[in-house]
Motif scaffolding. Structure first.
Motif, PDB file in Angstrom:
ATOM      1  N   SER A  73       3.760  20.278   7.935  1.00 22.75           N
ATOM      2  CA  SER A  73       3.366  19.229   6.983  1.00 22.75           C
ATOM      3  C   SER A  73       4.619  18.758   6.233  1.00 22.75           C
ATOM      4  O   SER A  73       5.382  19.574   5.711  1.00 22.75           O
ATOM      5  N   VAL A  74       4.820  17.438   6.201  1.00 24.96           N
ATOM      6  CA  VAL A  74       6.062  16.875   5.669  1.00 24.96           C
ATOM      7  C   VAL A  74       5.757  15.697   4.743  1.00 24.96           C
ATOM      8  O   VAL A  74       4.929  14.835   5.063  1.00 24.96           O
ATOM      9  N   GLY A  75       6.447  15.667   3.623  1.00 22.03           N
ATOM     10  CA  GLY A  75       6.424  14.498   2.757  1.00 22.03           C
ATOM     11  C   GLY A  75       7.734  13.756   2.891  1.00 22.03           C
ATOM     12  O   GLY A  75       8.807  14.361   2.935  1.00 22.03           O
ATOM     13  N   ILE A  76       7.664  12.433   3.007  1.00 21.35           N
ATOM     14  CA  ILE A  76       8.863  11.597   3.039  1.00 21.35           C
ATOM     15  C   ILE A  76       9.009  10.959   1.665  1.00 21.35           C
ATOM     16  O   ILE A  76       8.140  10.189   1.239  1.00 21.35           O
ATOM     17  N   LEU A  77      10.086  11.290   0.959  1.00 23.46           N
ATOM     18  CA  LEU A  77      10.272  10.810  -0.404  1.00 23.46           C
ATOM     19  C   LEU A  77      11.358   9.744  -0.436  1.00 23.46           C
ATOM     20  O   LEU A  77      12.487   9.985  -0.009  1.00 23.46           O
ATOM     21  N   ASP A 123       2.157  15.551  10.915  1.00 19.81           N
ATOM     22  CA  ASP A 123       1.425  15.656   9.650  1.00 19.81           C
ATOM     23  C   ASP A 123       2.349  15.177   8.531  1.00 19.81           C
ATOM     24  O   ASP A 123       3.063  15.966   7.915  1.00 19.81           O
ATOM     25  N   VAL A 124       2.362  13.883   8.293  1.00 17.79           N
ATOM     26  CA  VAL A 124       3.355  13.301   7.393  1.00 17.79           C
ATOM     27  C   VAL A 124       2.676  12.414   6.356  1.00 17.79           C
ATOM     28  O   VAL A 124       1.672  11.755   6.636  1.00 17.79           O
ATOM     29  N   CYS A 125       3.209  12.429   5.141  1.00 14.25           N
ATOM     30  CA  CYS A 125       2.700  11.570   4.079  1.00 14.25           C
ATOM     31  C   CYS A 125       3.875  11.048   3.260  1.00 14.25           C
ATOM     32  O   CYS A 125       4.993  11.557   3.341  1.00 14.25           O
ATOM     33  N   GLY A 126       3.638  10.015   2.486  1.00 15.35           N
ATOM     34  CA  GLY A 126       4.690   9.419   1.670  1.00 15.35           C
ATOM     35  C   GLY A 126       4.627   9.907   0.229  1.00 15.35           C
ATOM     36  O   GLY A 126       3.554  10.195  -0.296  1.00 15.35           O
ATOM     37  N   ILE A 127       5.798   9.996  -0.385  1.00 17.72           N
ATOM     38  CA  ILE A 127       5.903  10.297  -1.810  1.00 17.72           C
ATOM     39  C   ILE A 127       6.770   9.192  -2.411  1.00 17.72           C
ATOM     40  O   ILE A 127       7.978   9.151  -2.185  1.00 17.72           O
ATOM     41  N   ALA A 128       6.153   8.293  -3.150  1.00 19.07           N
ATOM     42  CA  ALA A 128       6.845   7.102  -3.634  1.00 19.07           C
ATOM     43  C   ALA A 128       7.505   7.343  -4.983  1.00 19.07           C
ATOM     44  O   ALA A 128       6.830   7.675  -5.960  1.00 19.07           O
ATOM     45  N   LEU A 184       0.833  -1.207   0.000  1.00 26.23           N
ATOM     46  CA  LEU A 184       0.000   0.000   0.000  1.00 26.23           C
ATOM     47  C   LEU A 184       0.868   1.258   0.000  1.00 26.23           C
ATOM     48  O   LEU A 184       0.542   2.253  -0.654  1.00 26.23           O
ATOM     49  N   GLY A 185       1.978   1.215   0.726  1.00 29.81           N
ATOM     50  CA  GLY A 185       2.874   2.362   0.763  1.00 29.81           C
ATOM     51  C   GLY A 185       3.462   2.689  -0.597  1.00 29.81           C
ATOM     52  O   GLY A 185       3.794   3.849  -0.879  1.00 29.81           O
ATOM     53  N   MET A 186       3.573   1.695  -1.455  1.00 30.86           N
ATOM     54  CA  MET A 186       4.157   1.890  -2.776  1.00 30.86           C
ATOM     55  C   MET A 186       3.285   2.759  -3.673  1.00 30.86           C
ATOM     56  O   MET A 186       3.748   3.244  -4.706  1.00 30.86           O
ATOM     57  N   THR A 187       2.041   2.981  -3.295  1.00 33.82           N
ATOM     58  CA  THR A 187       1.110   3.758  -4.119  1.00 33.82           C
ATOM     59  C   THR A 187       1.032   5.235  -3.695  1.00 33.82           C
ATOM     60  O   THR A 187       0.348   6.020  -4.345  1.00 33.82           O
ATOM     61  N   LYS A 188       1.725   5.611  -2.616  1.00 29.17           N
ATOM     62  CA  LYS A 188       1.571   6.957  -2.063  1.00 29.17           C
ATOM     63  C   LYS A 188       2.200   8.011  -2.978  1.00 29.17           C
ATOM     64  O   LYS A 188       3.323   7.871  -3.429  1.00 29.17           O
ATOM     65  N   LYS A 189       1.459   9.084  -3.226  1.00 28.68           N
ATOM     66  CA  LYS A 189       1.923  10.158  -4.114  1.00 28.68           C
ATOM     67  C   LYS A 189       2.041  11.505  -3.403  1.00 28.68           C
ATOM     68  O   LYS A 189       2.279  12.524  -4.044  1.00 28.68           O
ATOM     69  N   GLY A 190       1.849  11.506  -2.088  1.00 24.83           N
ATOM     70  CA  GLY A 190       1.955  12.757  -1.351  1.00 24.83           C
ATOM     71  C   GLY A 190       0.781  13.674  -1.638  1.00 24.83           C
ATOM     72  O   GLY A 190      -0.264  13.258  -2.129  1.00 24.83           O
ATOM     73  N   ARG A 191       0.963  14.946  -1.342  1.00 25.50           N
ATOM     74  CA  ARG A 191      -0.056  15.953  -1.635  1.00 25.50           C
ATOM     75  C   ARG A 191       0.648  17.279  -1.921  1.00 25.50           C
ATOM     76  O   ARG A 191       1.803  17.481  -1.518  1.00 25.50           O
ATOM     77  N   PRO A 192      -0.013  18.182  -2.603  1.00 24.32           N
ATOM     78  CA  PRO A 192       0.646  19.436  -2.992  1.00 24.32           C
ATOM     79  C   PRO A 192       0.866  20.380  -1.823  1.00 24.32           C
ATOM     80  O   PRO A 192       0.225  20.268  -0.771  1.00 24.32           O
ATOM     81  N   SER A 193       1.801  21.312  -2.028  1.00 27.32           N
ATOM     82  CA  SER A 193       2.041  22.441  -1.120  1.00 27.32           C
ATOM     83  C   SER A 193       2.430  22.020   0.294  1.00 27.32           C
ATOM     84  O   SER A 193       2.040  22.671   1.278  1.00 27.32           O
ATOM     85  N   ASP A 242       4.910  21.773   3.482  1.00 21.45           N
ATOM     86  CA  ASP A 242       5.919  22.707   3.992  1.00 21.45           C
ATOM     87  C   ASP A 242       7.330  22.180   3.713  1.00 21.45           C
ATOM     88  O   ASP A 242       8.229  22.951   3.339  1.00 21.45           O
ATOM     89  N   TYR A 243       7.516  20.878   3.915  1.00 27.83           N
ATOM     90  CA  TYR A 243       8.818  20.252   3.713  1.00 27.83           C
ATOM     91  C   TYR A 243       8.674  18.927   2.969  1.00 27.83           C
ATOM     92  O   TYR A 243       7.645  18.241   3.114  1.00 27.83           O
ATOM     93  N   VAL A 244       9.692  18.572   2.227  1.00 27.49           N
ATOM     94  CA  VAL A 244       9.829  17.218   1.698  1.00 27.49           C
ATOM     95  C   VAL A 244      11.230  16.731   2.057  1.00 27.49           C
ATOM     96  O   VAL A 244      12.227  17.396   1.735  1.00 27.49           O
ATOM     97  N   ILE A 245      11.295  15.618   2.778  1.00 22.65           N
ATOM     98  CA  ILE A 245      12.578  15.013   3.127  1.00 22.65           C
ATOM     99  C   ILE A 245      12.895  13.937   2.094  1.00 22.65           C
ATOM    100  O   ILE A 245      12.155  12.958   1.958  1.00 22.65           O
ATOM    101  N   VAL A 246      13.970  14.122   1.361  1.00 23.47           N
ATOM    102  CA  VAL A 246      14.424  13.126   0.396  1.00 23.47           C
ATOM    103  C   VAL A 246      15.441  12.239   1.099  1.00 23.47           C
ATOM    104  O   VAL A 246      16.520  12.710   1.494  1.00 23.47           O
ATOM    105  N   LEU A 247      15.101  10.971   1.292  1.00 25.95           N
ATOM    106  CA  LEU A 247      15.975  10.055   2.024  1.00 25.95           C
ATOM    107  C   LEU A 247      17.146   9.621   1.147  1.00 25.95           C
ATOM    108  O   LEU A 247      16.973   9.280  -0.024  1.00 25.95           O
ATOM    109  N   GLY A 248      18.324   9.614   1.725  1.00 31.20           N
ATOM    110  CA  GLY A 248      19.518   9.238   0.977  1.00 31.20           C
ATOM    111  C   GLY A 248      19.579   7.751   0.668  1.00 31.20           C
ATOM    112  O   GLY A 248      18.890   6.932   1.271  1.00 31.20           O
ATOM    113  N   ALA A 249      20.411   7.412  -0.286  1.00 24.03           N
ATOM    114  CA  ALA A 249      20.692   6.027  -0.658  1.00 24.03           C
ATOM    115  C   ALA A 249      22.145   5.970  -1.113  1.00 24.03           C
ATOM    116  O   ALA A 249      22.849   6.974  -1.125  1.00 24.03           O
TER     117      ALA A 249
END
Length: 246
Positions: free
Chosen positions: A189-193, A213-218, A83-92, A94-101
């Motif tokens: 509000s934060v997106g985890i990418l 307030d966190v959501c995923g961006i896959a 289910l997490g693989m389908t997450k697209k986040g939401r617009p606007s 405040d922050y998006v954290i791009v996780l390193g690899a």
């Protein structure tokens, strides 16, 4: 016959992983372990046919219960990963954290490139969102993952958003803790990418770390490696739960 075919398939997939990602591919050994388990089960079945009653009934029932419980637990944890693989986040946000690899020298790996391309796409649609590039420097990396990500986005020349570099973390949990220490983002509000298979665990870790307030961006992931990544992620969830991190 089915178990033999399954064992051979596991060995074949292991060889594909090694060719694709190298002999040190993370957690690839699980496929050899699975092949060995199926092989032992097949030999045991053949021996039982030749020597009826060799294995006591209580032992066979115990083995069946353990296997069934393992499969059930795996499936229960697999569902939120998928289910997490389908997450697209939401617009606007405040922050998006791009996780390193992984960084290869000074260049991003295939997995990291996919994350950064997704980050650039989101940033282009949401120019006011602050982008946090989070990742420290591994032993075999010449620069930090955060610096590598920053250079890659600068080369693309399409991201005008404010960018924050977090270059100390060496795990997903530290990505989230140190990013918050730099920016106070957990109260916004934060997106985890990250790559799609990683989103479920990242969100659970974020909530445990106090993100409100966190959501995923896959981002996409390597199609050849996808099955391996998903299986590995299920076991990673088990580890995080055992440690009390999620």
């Amino acid at each position: 016959m089915i178990c033999t075919a399954g064992a051979l398939l596991c060995i074949f997939y292991y060889l594909i992983l090694v060719i694709r990602a190298g002999i040190r591919a993370d957690f690839a050994w699980i496929w050899l372990l699975a092949a060995g388990g199926l092989g032992i089960f097949t030999l045991g079945m053949h021996y039982e046919k030749s020597n009826p009653g060799f294995f006591p009934e209580p032992l066979k029932w115990a083995a069946a219960i353990i296997v069934a419980a393992g499969v059930l637990i795996f499936l229960i944890l697999l569902i939120p990963v998928l289910l997490g693989m389908t997450k697209k986040g939401r617009p606007s946000l405040d922050y998006v954290i791009v996780l390193g690899a992984q960084v290869r020298g000074t260049r991003p790996s295939r997995a990291l490139k996919k994350r950064l391309d997704a980050a650039a796409e989101y940033a282009g649609r949401n120019p006011d969102t602050i982008i946090i590039l989070s990742g420290g420097q591994g032993e075999d990396e010449e620069i930090s993952e955060a610096e590598c990500m920053n250079r890659y986005l600068a080369e693309k020349g399409t991201v005008s958003n404010p960018i924050v570099l977090e270059d100390r973390s060496v795990s997903t949990r530290e990505n989230l803790i140190f990013s918050d220490q730099l920016t106070g983002c957990r109260n916004r509000s934060v997106g985890i990418l990250s790559n799609n298979f990683h989103i479920c665990r990242a969100i659970l870790l974020a909530r445990k770390c106090g993100y409100e307030d966190v959501c995923g961006i896959a981002a996409p992931s390597d199609r050849i490696m996808q099955v391996h990544y998903v299986v590995r992620e299920v076991f990673a969830l088990v580890k995080e739960r055992a440690l009390g991190n999620v």
